[in-house]
Motif scaffolding. Structure first.
Motif, PDB file in Angstrom:
ATOM      1  N   ARG A   1       0.874  -1.185   0.000  1.00 32.09           N
ATOM      2  CA  ARG A   1       0.000   0.000   0.000  1.00 32.09           C
ATOM      3  C   ARG A   1       0.905   1.227   0.000  1.00 32.09           C
ATOM      4  O   ARG A   1       1.775   1.361   0.863  1.00 32.09           O
ATOM      5  CB  ARG A   1      -0.867   0.007   1.249  1.00 32.09           C
ATOM      6  CG  ARG A   1      -1.649   1.273   1.429  1.00 32.09           C
ATOM      7  CD  ARG A   1      -2.262   1.334   2.819  1.00 32.09           C
ATOM      8  NE  ARG A   1      -2.747   2.673   3.069  1.00 32.09           N
ATOM      9  CZ  ARG A   1      -3.978   2.961   3.430  1.00 32.09           C
ATOM     10  NH1 ARG A   1      -4.854   2.002   3.607  1.00 32.09           N
ATOM     11  NH2 ARG A   1      -4.336   4.200   3.640  1.00 32.09           N
ATOM     12  N   CYS A   2       0.723   2.111  -0.962  1.00 32.19           N
ATOM     13  CA  CYS A   2       1.525   3.324  -1.059  1.00 32.19           C
ATOM     14  C   CYS A   2       0.609   4.545  -1.025  1.00 32.19           C
ATOM     15  O   CYS A   2      -0.307   4.657  -1.839  1.00 32.19           O
ATOM     16  CB  CYS A   2       2.351   3.339  -2.346  1.00 32.19           C
ATOM     17  SG  CYS A   2       3.601   2.032  -2.410  1.00 32.19           S
ATOM     18  N   ASP A   3       0.867   5.438  -0.079  1.00 33.06           N
ATOM     19  CA  ASP A   3       0.123   6.690   0.036  1.00 33.06           C
ATOM     20  C   ASP A   3       0.920   7.772  -0.666  1.00 33.06           C
ATOM     21  O   ASP A   3       1.946   8.226  -0.154  1.00 33.06           O
ATOM     22  CB  ASP A   3      -0.095   7.061   1.506  1.00 33.06           C
ATOM     23  CG  ASP A   3      -0.970   6.048   2.220  1.00 33.06           C
ATOM     24  OD1 ASP A   3      -2.031   5.703   1.658  1.00 33.06           O
ATOM     25  OD2 ASP A   3      -0.592   5.599   3.317  1.00 33.06           O
ATOM     26  N   GLU A   4       0.449   8.166  -1.842  1.00 30.76           N
ATOM     27  CA  GLU A   4       1.155   9.173  -2.638  1.00 30.76           C
ATOM     28  C   GLU A   4       1.143  10.520  -1.924  1.00 30.76           C
ATOM     29  O   GLU A   4       0.119  10.946  -1.403  1.00 30.76           O
ATOM     30  CB  GLU A   4       0.500   9.313  -4.013  1.00 30.76           C
ATOM     31  CG  GLU A   4       1.230  10.304  -4.905  1.00 30.76           C
ATOM     32  CD  GLU A   4       0.525  10.527  -6.214  1.00 30.76           C
ATOM     33  OE1 GLU A   4      -0.332  11.421  -6.268  1.00 30.76           O
ATOM     34  OE2 GLU A   4       0.835   9.803  -7.175  1.00 30.76           O
ATOM     35  N   GLN A   5       2.306  11.169  -1.944  1.00 27.74           N
ATOM     36  CA  GLN A   5       2.434  12.476  -1.295  1.00 27.74           C
ATOM     37  C   GLN A   5       3.086  13.485  -2.230  1.00 27.74           C
ATOM     38  O   GLN A   5       3.830  14.355  -1.788  1.00 27.74           O
ATOM     39  CB  GLN A   5       3.226  12.335  -0.002  1.00 27.74           C
ATOM     40  CG  GLN A   5       2.538  11.396   0.959  1.00 27.74           C
ATOM     41  CD  GLN A   5       3.211  11.331   2.304  1.00 27.74           C
ATOM     42  OE1 GLN A   5       4.270  11.894   2.534  1.00 27.74           O
ATOM     43  NE2 GLN A   5       2.574  10.617   3.209  1.00 27.74           N
ATOM     44  N   GLY A   6       2.830  13.335  -3.501  1.00 27.77           N
ATOM     45  CA  GLY A   6       3.380  14.256  -4.491  1.00 27.77           C
ATOM     46  C   GLY A   6       4.056  13.496  -5.614  1.00 27.77           C
ATOM     47  O   GLY A   6       3.922  12.275  -5.733  1.00 27.77           O
ATOM     48  N   ARG A   7       4.787  14.253  -6.430  1.00 27.87           N
ATOM     49  CA  ARG A   7       5.485  13.684  -7.587  1.00 27.87           C
ATOM     50  C   ARG A   7       6.906  14.214  -7.608  1.00 27.87           C
ATOM     51  O   ARG A   7       7.168  15.321  -7.162  1.00 27.87           O
ATOM     52  CB  ARG A   7       4.790  14.074  -8.885  1.00 27.87           C
ATOM     53  CG  ARG A   7       3.388  13.512  -8.970  1.00 27.87           C
ATOM     54  CD  ARG A   7       3.249  12.740 -10.230  1.00 27.87           C
ATOM     55  NE  ARG A   7       2.032  11.957 -10.214  1.00 27.87           N
ATOM     56  CZ  ARG A   7       1.999  10.709 -10.611  1.00 27.87           C
ATOM     57  NH1 ARG A   7       3.072  10.118 -11.054  1.00 27.87           N
ATOM     58  NH2 ARG A   7       0.884  10.033 -10.598  1.00 27.87           N
ATOM     59  N   ASP A   8       7.830  13.419  -8.153  1.00 28.69           N
ATOM     60  CA  ASP A   8       9.207  13.884  -8.286  1.00 28.69           C
ATOM     61  C   ASP A   8       9.422  14.472  -9.673  1.00 28.69           C
ATOM     62  O   ASP A   8       8.493  14.535 -10.485  1.00 28.69           O
ATOM     63  CB  ASP A   8      10.210  12.776  -7.946  1.00 28.69           C
ATOM     64  CG  ASP A   8      10.271  11.665  -8.981  1.00 28.69           C
ATOM     65  OD1 ASP A   8       9.605  11.752 -10.040  1.00 28.69           O
ATOM     66  OD2 ASP A   8      10.997  10.691  -8.737  1.00 28.69           O
ATOM     67  N   LYS A   9      10.657  14.897  -9.953  1.00 26.50           N
ATOM     68  CA  LYS A   9      10.934  15.564 -11.230  1.00 26.50           C
ATOM     69  C   LYS A   9      10.805  14.625 -12.430  1.00 26.50           C
ATOM     70  O   LYS A   9      10.758  15.080 -13.559  1.00 26.50           O
ATOM     71  CB  LYS A   9      12.311  16.230 -11.208  1.00 26.50           C
ATOM     72  CG  LYS A   9      13.473  15.271 -11.112  1.00 26.50           C
ATOM     73  CD  LYS A   9      14.786  16.035 -11.046  1.00 26.50           C
ATOM     74  CE  LYS A   9      15.962  15.106 -10.969  1.00 26.50           C
ATOM     75  NZ  LYS A   9      17.220  15.847 -10.958  1.00 26.50           N
ATOM     76  N   TYR A  10      10.736  13.332 -12.203  1.00 30.30           N
ATOM     77  CA  TYR A  10      10.540  12.372 -13.292  1.00 30.30           C
ATOM     78  C   TYR A  10       9.084  11.903 -13.367  1.00 30.30           C
ATOM     79  O   TYR A  10       8.776  10.922 -14.009  1.00 30.30           O
ATOM     80  CB  TYR A  10      11.472  11.172 -13.119  1.00 30.30           C
ATOM     81  CG  TYR A  10      12.922  11.597 -13.087  1.00 30.30           C
ATOM     82  CD1 TYR A  10      13.552  12.081 -14.229  1.00 30.30           C
ATOM     83  CD2 TYR A  10      13.641  11.564 -11.901  1.00 30.30           C
ATOM     84  CE1 TYR A  10      14.865  12.507 -14.202  1.00 30.30           C
ATOM     85  CE2 TYR A  10      14.968  11.976 -11.867  1.00 30.30           C
ATOM     86  CZ  TYR A  10      15.565  12.448 -13.023  1.00 30.30           C
ATOM     87  OH  TYR A  10      16.865  12.877 -12.990  1.00 30.30           O
TER      88      TYR A  10
END
Length: 181
Positions: free
Chosen positions: A81-90
């Motif tokens: 289970r992964c709780d997304e907390q944003g995006r990286d430069k890729y």
């Protein structure tokens, strides 16, 4: 000068857009390396840690491969289970990932298979003290290694092309500078 105004207008338009809601990613995970997973085709970077690159050696040890293997062993084929907390430069999801109550990000630092990168400093200090994983010898930090081997890591990371890609990178940079508007 006109380009500057166009960039400012594009930035204002993009910053005015509502942020995409964070998402919950769950399922069977494929381990790419010690800090990157894929769930249902979504690339996920474990937030707050930095693991050796897959091709990286630490002394005579293949620490990049060891780090990947450690994450595989932690997961053991179980749903993640992964709780997304944003995006990286890729454009990968940045997430805190877990199996039940086991925080995978923290566990990788605790095992000495990743260094703290903004989070988990207390756990890293214990891993250093106990000479776990990479801390049992000398090594370059993954960030230093990537800088020296840029062509290797760039060939494995997605490339963004064109004006749209430039604007997206510029906006991502501005968000980092101003604290994630």
């Amino acid at each position: 000068m006109a380009i500057f105004f166009i960039l400012v207008a594009a930035l204002a338009a993009r910053l005015g857009q509502p942020k995409a809601p964070t998402q919950l990613l769950t399922g069977k995970a494929y381990v790419i390396d010690g800090d990157t997973l894929s769930i249902s085709g979504n690339h996920i970077r474990l937030k707050g840690i930095d693991a050796p690159e897959l091709q990286q050696n630490c002394g005579a040890d293949a620490c990049g491969k060891a780090s990947r293997q450690a994450l595989i062993q932690l997961i053991q084929g179980r749903p993640v289970r992964c709780d997304e907390q944003g995006r990286d430069k890729y454009n990968r999801s940045l997430a805190i990932c877990s199996i039940g109550t086991l925080n995978l990000n923290r566990a990788m630092v605790e095992a000495g298979q990743a260094i703290a990168y903004g989070n988990y400093r207390d756990v890293e200090l214990r891993a250093r003290r106990d000479k776990k994983g990479m801390w049992s010898g000398t090594f370059e930090t993954p960030q230093e290694w990537r800088r020296e081997h840029e062509q290797l890591s760039e060939s494995t990371e997605p490339q963004v092309n064109g004006a749209s890609g430039f604007i997206d990178r510029f906006i991502a940079w501005v968000r980092v500078v101003v604290g994630g508007l």
